[in-house]
Design a protein around this motif. Structure first.
Motif, PDB file in Angstrom:
ATOM      1  N   MET A 167       0.843  -1.207   0.000  1.00 55.78           N
ATOM      2  CA  MET A 167       0.000   0.000   0.000  1.00 55.78           C
ATOM      3  C   MET A 167       0.867   1.242   0.000  1.00 55.78           C
ATOM      4  O   MET A 167       1.873   1.314   0.710  1.00 55.78           O
ATOM      5  N   LYS A 168       0.478   2.191  -0.851  1.00 53.61           N
ATOM      6  CA  LYS A 168       1.201   3.457  -0.912  1.00 53.61           C
ATOM      7  C   LYS A 168       0.582   4.427   0.083  1.00 53.61           C
ATOM      8  O   LYS A 168      -0.562   4.243   0.519  1.00 53.61           O
ATOM      9  N   MET A 169       1.349   5.472   0.395  1.00 58.64           N
ATOM     10  CA  MET A 169       0.832   6.535   1.253  1.00 58.64           C
ATOM     11  C   MET A 169      -0.454   7.086   0.645  1.00 58.64           C
ATOM     12  O   MET A 169      -0.541   7.222  -0.575  1.00 58.64           O
ATOM     13  N   ASP A 170      -1.395   7.443   1.469  1.00 54.18           N
ATOM     14  CA  ASP A 170      -2.660   8.052   1.021  1.00 54.18           C
ATOM     15  C   ASP A 170      -3.581   7.099   0.275  1.00 54.18           C
ATOM     16  O   ASP A 170      -4.612   7.498  -0.251  1.00 54.18           O
ATOM     17  N   MET A 171      -3.212   5.814   0.198  1.00 51.45           N
ATOM     18  CA  MET A 171      -4.091   4.872  -0.494  1.00 51.45           C
ATOM     19  C   MET A 171      -5.346   4.630   0.363  1.00 51.45           C
ATOM     20  O   MET A 171      -6.443   4.472  -0.148  1.00 51.45           O
ATOM     21  N   TYR A 172      -5.145   4.598   1.687  1.00 49.67           N
ATOM     22  CA  TYR A 172      -6.261   4.377   2.609  1.00 49.67           C
ATOM     23  C   TYR A 172      -6.297   5.511   3.617  1.00 49.67           C
ATOM     24  O   TYR A 172      -5.297   5.790   4.257  1.00 49.67           O
ATOM     25  N   SER A 173      -7.456   6.149   3.743  1.00 48.52           N
ATOM     26  CA  SER A 173      -7.506   7.323   4.624  1.00 48.52           C
ATOM     27  C   SER A 173      -8.393   7.113   5.844  1.00 48.52           C
ATOM     28  O   SER A 173      -8.704   8.053   6.552  1.00 48.52           O
ATOM     29  N   THR A 174      -8.820   5.840   6.078  1.00 50.39           N
ATOM     30  CA  THR A 174      -9.565   5.557   7.309  1.00 50.39           C
ATOM     31  C   THR A 174      -8.947   4.343   7.986  1.00 50.39           C
ATOM     32  O   THR A 174      -8.327   3.503   7.328  1.00 50.39           O
ATOM     33  N   ASN A 175      -9.140   4.233   9.291  1.00 52.30           N
ATOM     34  CA  ASN A 175      -8.603   3.086  10.038  1.00 52.30           C
ATOM     35  C   ASN A 175      -9.171   1.771   9.519  1.00 52.30           C
ATOM     36  O   ASN A 175      -8.457   0.777   9.379  1.00 52.30           O
ATOM     37  N   LYS A 176     -10.478   1.777   9.204  1.00 52.57           N
ATOM     38  CA  LYS A 176     -11.139   0.551   8.774  1.00 52.57           C
ATOM     39  C   LYS A 176     -10.551   0.037   7.449  1.00 52.57           C
ATOM     40  O   LYS A 176     -10.200  -1.136   7.316  1.00 52.57           O
ATOM     41  N   ALA A 177     -10.431   0.941   6.484  1.00 49.97           N
ATOM     42  CA  ALA A 177      -9.920   0.545   5.165  1.00 49.97           C
ATOM     43  C   ALA A 177      -8.472   0.067   5.261  1.00 49.97           C
ATOM     44  O   ALA A 177      -8.084  -0.919   4.624  1.00 49.97           O
ATOM     45  N   LEU A 178      -7.679   0.758   6.073  1.00 50.29           N
ATOM     46  CA  LEU A 178      -6.279   0.394   6.239  1.00 50.29           C
ATOM     47  C   LEU A 178      -6.151  -0.980   6.908  1.00 50.29           C
ATOM     48  O   LEU A 178      -5.373  -1.829   6.460  1.00 50.29           O
ATOM     49  N   SER A 179      -6.944  -1.211   7.950  1.00 46.21           N
ATOM     50  CA  SER A 179      -6.904  -2.497   8.656  1.00 46.21           C
ATOM     51  C   SER A 179      -7.259  -3.647   7.718  1.00 46.21           C
ATOM     52  O   SER A 179      -6.608  -4.694   7.713  1.00 46.21           O
ATOM     53  N   GLU A 180      -8.291  -3.455   6.916  1.00 48.02           N
ATOM     54  CA  GLU A 180      -8.706  -4.497   5.967  1.00 48.02           C
ATOM     55  C   GLU A 180      -7.599  -4.785   4.957  1.00 48.02           C
ATOM     56  O   GLU A 180      -7.330  -5.939   4.616  1.00 48.02           O
ATOM     57  N   ALA A 181      -6.955  -3.715   4.491  1.00 48.59           N
ATOM     58  CA  ALA A 181      -5.881  -3.877   3.502  1.00 48.59           C
ATOM     59  C   ALA A 181      -4.703  -4.658   4.087  1.00 48.59           C
ATOM     60  O   ALA A 181      -4.112  -5.517   3.417  1.00 48.59           O
ATOM     61  N   ILE A 182      -4.370  -4.393   5.342  1.00 54.16           N
ATOM     62  CA  ILE A 182      -3.269  -5.117   5.988  1.00 54.16           C
ATOM     63  C   ILE A 182      -3.608  -6.608   6.082  1.00 54.16           C
ATOM     64  O   ILE A 182      -2.785  -7.471   5.773  1.00 54.16           O
ATOM     65  N   LEU A 183      -4.833  -6.909   6.494  1.00 55.71           N
ATOM     66  CA  LEU A 183      -5.230  -8.315   6.645  1.00 55.71           C
ATOM     67  C   LEU A 183      -5.298  -9.046   5.308  1.00 55.71           C
ATOM     68  O   LEU A 183      -5.216 -10.274   5.261  1.00 55.71           O
ATOM     69  N   ASN A 184      -5.437  -8.299   4.212  1.00 55.89           N
ATOM     70  CA  ASN A 184      -5.508  -8.918   2.876  1.00 55.89           C
ATOM     71  C   ASN A 184      -4.151  -9.143   2.221  1.00 55.89           C
ATOM     72  O   ASN A 184      -4.081  -9.642   1.098  1.00 55.89           O
ATOM     73  N   ILE A 185      -3.060  -8.776   2.893  1.00 47.42           N
ATOM     74  CA  ILE A 185      -1.726  -8.968   2.308  1.00 47.42           C
ATOM     75  C   ILE A 185      -1.445 -10.465   2.154  1.00 47.42           C
ATOM     76  O   ILE A 185      -1.659 -11.244   3.074  1.00 47.42           O
ATOM     77  N   ARG A 186      -0.970 -10.863   0.983  1.00 51.30           N
ATOM     78  CA  ARG A 186      -0.639 -12.274   0.717  1.00 51.30           C
ATOM     79  C   ARG A 186       0.871 -12.466   0.797  1.00 51.30           C
ATOM     80  O   ARG A 186       1.629 -11.712   0.179  1.00 51.30           O
ATOM     81  N   GLN A 187       1.278 -13.483   1.492  1.00 48.24           N
ATOM     82  CA  GLN A 187       2.708 -13.754   1.688  1.00 48.24           C
ATOM     83  C   GLN A 187       3.384 -14.159   0.373  1.00 48.24           C
ATOM     84  O   GLN A 187       2.840 -14.940  -0.397  1.00 48.24           O
ATOM     85  N   ILE A 188       4.590 -13.607   0.129  1.00 53.08           N
ATOM     86  CA  ILE A 188       5.274 -13.891  -1.145  1.00 53.08           C
ATOM     87  C   ILE A 188       6.222 -15.097  -1.088  1.00 53.08           C
ATOM     88  O   ILE A 188       6.411 -15.789  -2.060  1.00 53.08           O
ATOM     89  N   GLY A 189       6.844 -15.362   0.055  1.00 49.58           N
ATOM     90  CA  GLY A 189       7.763 -16.503   0.168  1.00 49.58           C
ATOM     91  C   GLY A 189       9.117 -16.227  -0.464  1.00 49.58           C
ATOM     92  O   GLY A 189       9.294 -15.253  -1.195  1.00 49.58           O
ATOM     93  N   GLY A 190      10.106 -17.082  -0.156  1.00 50.66           N
ATOM     94  CA  GLY A 190      11.460 -16.905  -0.689  1.00 50.66           C
ATOM     95  C   GLY A 190      12.462 -16.657   0.422  1.00 50.66           C
ATOM     96  O   GLY A 190      12.177 -16.875   1.602  1.00 50.66           O
TER      97      GLY A 190
END
Length: 202
Positions: A67-90
């Motif tokens: 996520m880039k700066m200013d992509m999410y401007s509320t706590n709720k949207a930011l929290s959801e985005a963090i939980l949706n991160i998929r692990q890349i491995g390596g």
């Protein structure tokens, strides 16, 4: 009981650098995401308060901006985005990731009309295959305050090189213990003038 962390949050930019290497199990990666969600939840997120960006890394060619700066401007949207991160491995190339962050932070800070405090939270579970000392020094030269959080097999000497100070190094034996350091970490960032008041989330 208060869910608020920093009240009257002044402006700050917080960057999350997340180790997504293959040595971390899916369950532990979820623990990392929940920890980071808990940390950012304690700040007031918004374009004129605290902005958050996140980058996941493993090997040098697999660095991913989540996520880039200013992509999410509320706590709720930011929290959801963090939980949706998929692990890349390596593998684990923290040095290359820190170098990448230097450019990423410089570019992101251009979008801010004023200079604001800048914090980098690095969360890793292993020993970096490349050197972290020089990239970390370059970040400090740009007034980026780094916090190094190591779990399990993380190299304590490298954590110290990343943070540049013992006070900004956290080490836990397992991923489940991350939640125990959340308040301490947020309090430390708050006392660095990112906020006027601090309410612990107890």
């Amino acid at each position: 009981r208060s869910k608020e962390g920093c009240i009257d949050t002044e402006e700050a930019d917080i960057y999350l650098l997340i180790d997504g290497s293959g040595s971390i199990t899916a369950e532990n990666f979820d623990d990392m995401k929940n920890f980071l969600k808990g940390v950012v939840d304690m700040f007031t997120i918004g374009p004129h308060t605290v902005r958050v960006a996140a980058v996941q890394y493993a090997e040098p060619n697999s660095i991913q901006v989540e996520m880039k700066m200013d992509m999410y401007s509320t706590n709720k949207a930011l929290s959801e985005a963090i939980l949706n991160i998929r692990q890349i491995g390596g593998g684990t190339s923290t040095g290359a990731a820190l170098d990448y962050m230097l450019q990423f932070i410089k570019e992101s800070s251009r979008s801010h009309p004023r200079k604001v405090p800048c914090y980098l939270i690095v969360l890793t579970d292993g020993e970096s295959q490349d050197s972290v000392k020089e990239p970390a020094e370059r970040l400090r030269a740009e007034n980026v305050s780094a916090y190094a959080i190591g779990v399990k097999e993380a190299n304590k000497a490298q954590l110290h090189e990343i943070a540049g100070s013992d006070k900004q190094v956290y080490f836990v034996e397992d991923f489940d213990a991350l939640k125990d350091i959340k308040n301490q970490l947020v309090q430390q960032i708050c006392s660095k003038e990112a906020c006027k008041n601090m309410k612990a989330d107890i």
